[in-house]
Every structure is written in structure tokens, then in C-alpha cells.
Design an enzyme around this catalytic site. Sequence first.
Site, PDB file in Angstrom:
ATOM      1  N   GLU A   1       1.057  -0.718   0.137  1.00 55.60           N
ATOM      2  CA  GLU A   1      -0.168   0.242   0.030  1.00 55.60           C
ATOM      3  C   GLU A   1       0.659   1.395   0.247  1.00 55.60           C
ATOM      4  O   GLU A   1       2.551   1.407   0.336  1.00 55.60           O
ATOM      5  CB  GLU A   1      -0.514  -0.197   1.108  1.00 55.60           C
ATOM      6  CG  GLU A   1      -1.985  -0.708   0.830  1.00 55.60           C
ATOM      7  CD  GLU A   1      -2.740  -0.811   2.038  1.00 55.60           C
ATOM      8  OE1 GLU A   1      -2.520  -0.286   3.587  1.00 55.60           O
ATOM      9  OE2 GLU A   1      -4.403  -1.067   2.047  1.00 55.60           O
TER      10      GLU A   1
ATOM     11  N   HIS B   1     -10.199  10.795   3.121  1.00 53.95           N
ATOM     12  CA  HIS B   1      -9.586  10.633   1.753  1.00 53.95           C
ATOM     13  C   HIS B   1     -10.306  10.593   0.724  1.00 53.95           C
ATOM     14  O   HIS B   1     -11.130  11.638   0.852  1.00 53.95           O
ATOM     15  CB  HIS B   1     -10.369   8.808   1.235  1.00 53.95           C
ATOM     16  CG  HIS B   1     -10.420   7.887   0.981  1.00 53.95           C
ATOM     17  ND1 HIS B   1     -10.079   8.319  -0.039  1.00 53.95           N
ATOM     18  CD2 HIS B   1      -9.553   6.708   1.263  1.00 53.95           C
ATOM     19  CE1 HIS B   1      -9.864   6.449  -1.013  1.00 53.95           C
ATOM     20  NE2 HIS B   1      -9.567   6.616   0.159  1.00 53.95           N
TER      21      HIS B   1
ATOM     22  N   ARG C   1      -1.947  10.794   0.180  1.00 58.72           N
ATOM     23  CA  ARG C   1      -3.154  11.461   0.046  1.00 58.72           C
ATOM     24  C   ARG C   1      -3.817  12.620   0.317  1.00 58.72           C
ATOM     25  O   ARG C   1      -4.870  13.031  -0.180  1.00 58.72           O
ATOM     26  CB  ARG C   1      -3.668  10.175   1.639  1.00 58.72           C
ATOM     27  CG  ARG C   1      -5.315  10.113   1.383  1.00 58.72           C
ATOM     28  CD  ARG C   1      -5.691   8.861   2.753  1.00 58.72           C
ATOM     29  NE  ARG C   1      -5.461   7.710   1.901  1.00 58.72           N
ATOM     30  CZ  ARG C   1      -5.961   6.605   3.016  1.00 58.72           C
ATOM     31  NH1 ARG C   1      -5.888   6.589   3.900  1.00 58.72           N
ATOM     32  NH2 ARG C   1      -6.279   5.114   2.279  1.00 58.72           N
TER      33      ARG C   1
ATOM     34  N   HIS D   1     -11.513  10.184   6.779  1.00 58.39           N
ATOM     35  CA  HIS D   1     -11.700   8.808   7.851  1.00 58.39           C
ATOM     36  C   HIS D   1     -11.333   8.220   8.177  1.00 58.39           C
ATOM     37  O   HIS D   1     -12.248   7.163   8.496  1.00 58.39           O
ATOM     38  CB  HIS D   1     -10.772   8.753   5.820  1.00 58.39           C
ATOM     39  CG  HIS D   1     -11.113   6.845   5.358  1.00 58.39           C
ATOM     40  ND1 HIS D   1     -11.634   6.347   5.276  1.00 58.39           N
ATOM     41  CD2 HIS D   1      -9.454   6.616   5.569  1.00 58.39           C
ATOM     42  CE1 HIS D   1     -11.510   5.623   5.326  1.00 58.39           C
ATOM     43  NE2 HIS D   1     -10.292   5.554   5.007  1.00 58.39           N
TER      44      HIS D   1
ATOM     45  N   ARG E   1      -1.735   9.105   9.058  1.00 55.08           N
ATOM     46  CA  ARG E   1      -1.928   7.691   9.680  1.00 55.08           C
ATOM     47  C   ARG E   1      -1.239   7.006   7.960  1.00 55.08           C
ATOM     48  O   ARG E   1      -1.723   7.452   7.373  1.00 55.08           O
ATOM     49  CB  ARG E   1      -3.141   7.289   9.691  1.00 55.08           C
ATOM     50  CG  ARG E   1      -2.899   6.072  10.010  1.00 55.08           C
ATOM     51  CD  ARG E   1      -4.402   5.291  10.234  1.00 55.08           C
ATOM     52  NE  ARG E   1      -5.248   5.259   8.919  1.00 55.08           N
ATOM     53  CZ  ARG E   1      -5.961   4.930   8.070  1.00 55.08           C
ATOM     54  NH1 ARG E   1      -5.907   3.456   8.821  1.00 55.08           N
ATOM     55  NH2 ARG E   1      -6.673   5.223   6.785  1.00 55.08           N
TER      56      ARG E   1
END
Length: 526
Positions: free
Chosen positions: A118, A233, A282, A341, A376
Amino acid sequence: MLYTARFAQPRVIVIGGGIAGLASALQLAPLPVTLLAKSPLGAEASTPLAQGGIACALGAGDAPALHAADTLAAAAGLGDPDIASRVTAEAPACIEDLCRRGVQFDRDAAGGLALGLEAAHSHHRIVHAGGDATGRAVIDGLISSVRATPSIEILENVRATDLVVQDGRVTGVRIAQGDKQHILPARGVVLATGGVGGLYAHTTNPLGATGSGLALASRAGAILRDLEFVQFHPTAIAIGNASGNDPLPLATEALRGEGAVLLNGRGERFMDRIPGGELAPRDVVTRAVWREIEAGETVVLDARAAVGQRFPKRFPSVAEFCRRAGLDPVKQPIPVRPAAHYHMGGVAVDGRGRTSVPGLWACGEVAATGLHGANRLASNSLLEALAFARWIASDIAGVDHVRIGRTVPPVSAAASAADDAARVAEIRGLMTSAVGVIRDDAGLARAMSQLGAIAWGRRGRAANLALVGLFVAAAARERRESRGAHFRSDYSTPVDAYARPIELTLADLQERVDALPIQYPIARGA
Ligand SMILES: Cc1cc2nc3c(=O)[nH]c(=O)nc-3n(C[C@H](O)[C@H](O)[C@H](O)COP(=O)(O)OP(=O)(O)OC[C@H]3O[C@@H](n4cnc5c(N)ncnc54)[C@H](O)[C@@H]3O)c2cc1C
């Protein structure tokens, strides 16, 4: 209700039926535990929605130290190296425990755990189940174990409305089921109430994720930390709250990994102008999408050329969400927008999961352990909950019983449901516009005043949401820089002086509110 008779002997009370609550209750066995959740176990929790998986450094050439380094890089200067090192080292034991409880993770051809990759992980290390259905597999396994554990009493559809504090120590929980209220005495309380996405008009979280644990803990005197860090997100599927999609489903990052592109309403590929393009971090993609939307554009994720006919097989969950909304992603681009998110902030805890109030521990998304700092790393949150559940259980097992005494006085009637619903909608709109992806001082001050007005003198759901929103807004206003998931248009770069966590108590919050041009005292009690 028979609670008072059934629970005459103080037990450990765990509040929350997601991964953090279930794992804590299991790790505490054979100590008597009461596990309570405001919904049936497995419902109204973020855990079953988790798609990617659980990060664990098991692959060739990988090591917990490398996983910890990636975690700290994502945390943008605010991660705790000791916690990162301990959590990543605990990961193999956590996965082994889940396997023992019957969770079937996906395997490779040799029968080993299949490890996915990821964003921002330097190695393949994401353990997953059912392809993109990890959360469901994990929660089903944990629920079966909990139901089969005699030392765990389960109370479903029961809401914690207050913590009982005596002589500075948490000694019980006030609970509500329908319009009935009771006090459960406790030898210790573990908060595992999840995140805050439901405070925002657009979220991937269940709508009940409104930070109730933050309200409970702050009213008990606990210190909260890192509240300004809310991860958005970039590509929630925006087929519309209007068509009943609230919360919004995710169009996974893997789609962009396969070459899907982001386009605005004029068909322009606006990520072209930004380093990293669609695969930028992100928070960078989130802000770019947000700016287009603020400029009046619609934004779509176009997977027609990159994925095309392979879509239904490669991304079955996303294909199904689209199908239900009457959209064919093989032939049509998918409308997307940023959505709240994950909350990096929470109740401040130490390495044993202890909060600043004796008798109170916190686990999972409600806690701020120092692992995530300002951002995160993907697939670290389920792991954090599993690791801390183990440490919390051994800490509680070593704590002496506390004497349980008087009960607290009854609370006044809650606001009417209709009144509450209108205010909740107002709060979600305000959080999105002023405490969302891009923030500035004027917007944050306005949000604080309006949230203060809702929290003031009232009780009930809206007052709790407003209190939690106030905490997030106050911390965001105090951090006069941009770092990780927190972006200020009036302070758009990181500032060394702010390379430290911001901690707030309810008393601190009252001070911040008192300093506003319009002042509102904050209501105490749930
Ligand atoms: C769409 C999506 C995908 C994700 N994918 C991943 C992933 O791949 N990997 C990863 O690591 N993380 C992922 N995450 C994040 C991760 O799922 C969450 O951080 C994690 O599940 C939180 O677990 P929790 O137990 O703390 O909270 P939750 O699972 O949200 O559970 C909270 C529980 O508390 C209960 N509760 C709340 N307030 C009260 C109250 N006052 N009284 C009684 N009960 C209460 C709720 O009913 C619920 O049972 C994802 C999140 C989302 C939304």
C-alpha cells in the site's frame, strides 16, 4: 432492566463493539468484563468497513524497524518512535492471535500469508482477507470468540452516556437503553468508541462515529491530544448523500494505482500539475480534489482506459457500489469527493493505554497513542487497536480493585429528537466547510462560536457532537502551520515551533471559547 442486580460485583467495562473493544474484552479474559455497544456487535462500526488490511512486517527483506520507519515518516514529525517500534514489533503476535481465533487471511501459492503493498509502505506487508473484505473477516472472527468467552457479558444497543468519577478516579459508567438509565460500577473502564467521521457531512465512517468517547473522557477530566489531525480520503464515491449514500463508499486508492485518472468537469487532468500526479500522498490529492470542488467543478475518477472491462473482477466492491447507484464504471467515470476517513487524534494515552484519569484506558481510533502523529500510514489502525488491547489487558490485570460508592444524580431530559437532528445536520455542514480539508483562522473562529452556541446549555446528541467539533476546531486553530493531514491556507508550511502535540482538556477548551469575541459557557454532562 436487571443490570444493577447482575452487575453487583464491579467488572471491567469495555465501551465499543469494534476491533478495539472486542480485542480488549478477549485479552482481558478470564477477568470478568462487560462489553457494551450502542448497536449490535459488528454494526455501526468502522471495523467491518476496513478494506486494505493489517500491516505486519513478515515478508523477505522486511522488518518491524522498517515498518516503524515508514510509520514515523508518514507521521510528519509527530510520531512517537518508541510506540512505533513497539507496535510494529507486536504485529506478528497480533496476526497469529487472529489466525488462532479462526480469521481466514488470504494465502499465497505456498500457503503463506499473502502480503499486499500500500501507499507509503516500503515493503509488501499488508495482511488481508477476502480480497478487500479484511474488516468484515476480522470482526466476524472476534465476535465469535467473544460470544464463546464465558467471562464476557455482552450488552448490545446500550449507550454509555457518562463516566462516573469519584475522588478523581473513574469508577463506573452511566448507560442508557431507550429512555432507561442505569449506573454500572466498574473496576476499570476501556473506551473503544471509534472515530469522528460522522461529524462531517461527507464521511466514509458509520454515522454513529461522532467521537462520543472524546466527550465522555473530556467530561471526566481526561487530556485529549492531536485532535486537529483528521485524515480525509480523496476519492469517496460521490453518488450523493441525496441518493441515500451516507456514509459514502470508497473508491480505493488501488484504482489510481492501476492508472485511473482524476478529471474535472472540463475534462482536465488537474493532478498533472502536481508532483506525483494521482499517486501523490493522500492529503495532497485530497486538497487538489477539494480545490476543484470549491471552484465549482465536479470531479470524476476515470478508470475506463486503465481498467476497463477488468473492473468488475478486479474491484468487485467498488463495482457493486456503482451498480447500486446506476453507474457502470466500465463505461462511465465515477464521481468522487474527499470525505472524513480517520481521526489520528483522541484521548491521550501512555504506552499501557492509560489515559490521564485513573481507572480509564482508551483503545483504537478513540485513543491518541503517538503512533500516527499528524498522519496515519495505511493499514496501521487495526494493528494499533490489536497491540494496545494486549497491553491494556495486562495493565488492568495488575491494577487493584477500587471501592465503588455512591451513584451520580440523574440528568435532565435530553433535547427533542427533531431538534437534535436539525442541529446535527448544521454541525456536519459547519465541520465540512470550516474545520475540513482546508482551514483558516476566520473559519475556525466562526466554527467555534457556532459550535459553542449549540453545546451551550444543552444535552443530548447534538451537544456532544458540538463539543467534540469544538475540540477539533480549537486544536486546529491553535496549530498555526500546515503539517500532515492538517492544512491551513493562512499558514501553509510546517513550522518547527509546532513540532509537538497539542493537548487540551475541557478546562483548556473553555478558556479558548472564553477568548472568542462571542462567548458561550460549555454545558457539562451528557
Ligand atoms: C471505509 C474504511 C476503510 C478502512 N480501511 C482500513 C484498513 O484497511 N486498515 C486499517 O488498519 N484501518 C482501516 N480503516 C480504519 C479502521 O477501520 C478503524 O480505525 C478501526 O476499525 C476503528 O476500530 P475501533 O474499534 O476503534 O472503532 P469502531 O470499529 O468504529 O467501533 C466503535 C464501537 O463503539 C461503539 N460506540 C461508540 N460510542 C458508543 C457509546 N457512547 N456507547 C456504546 N457504544 C459506543 C460503536 O457502536 C462501535 O461498536 C478503515 C476505515 C474505514 C471507514
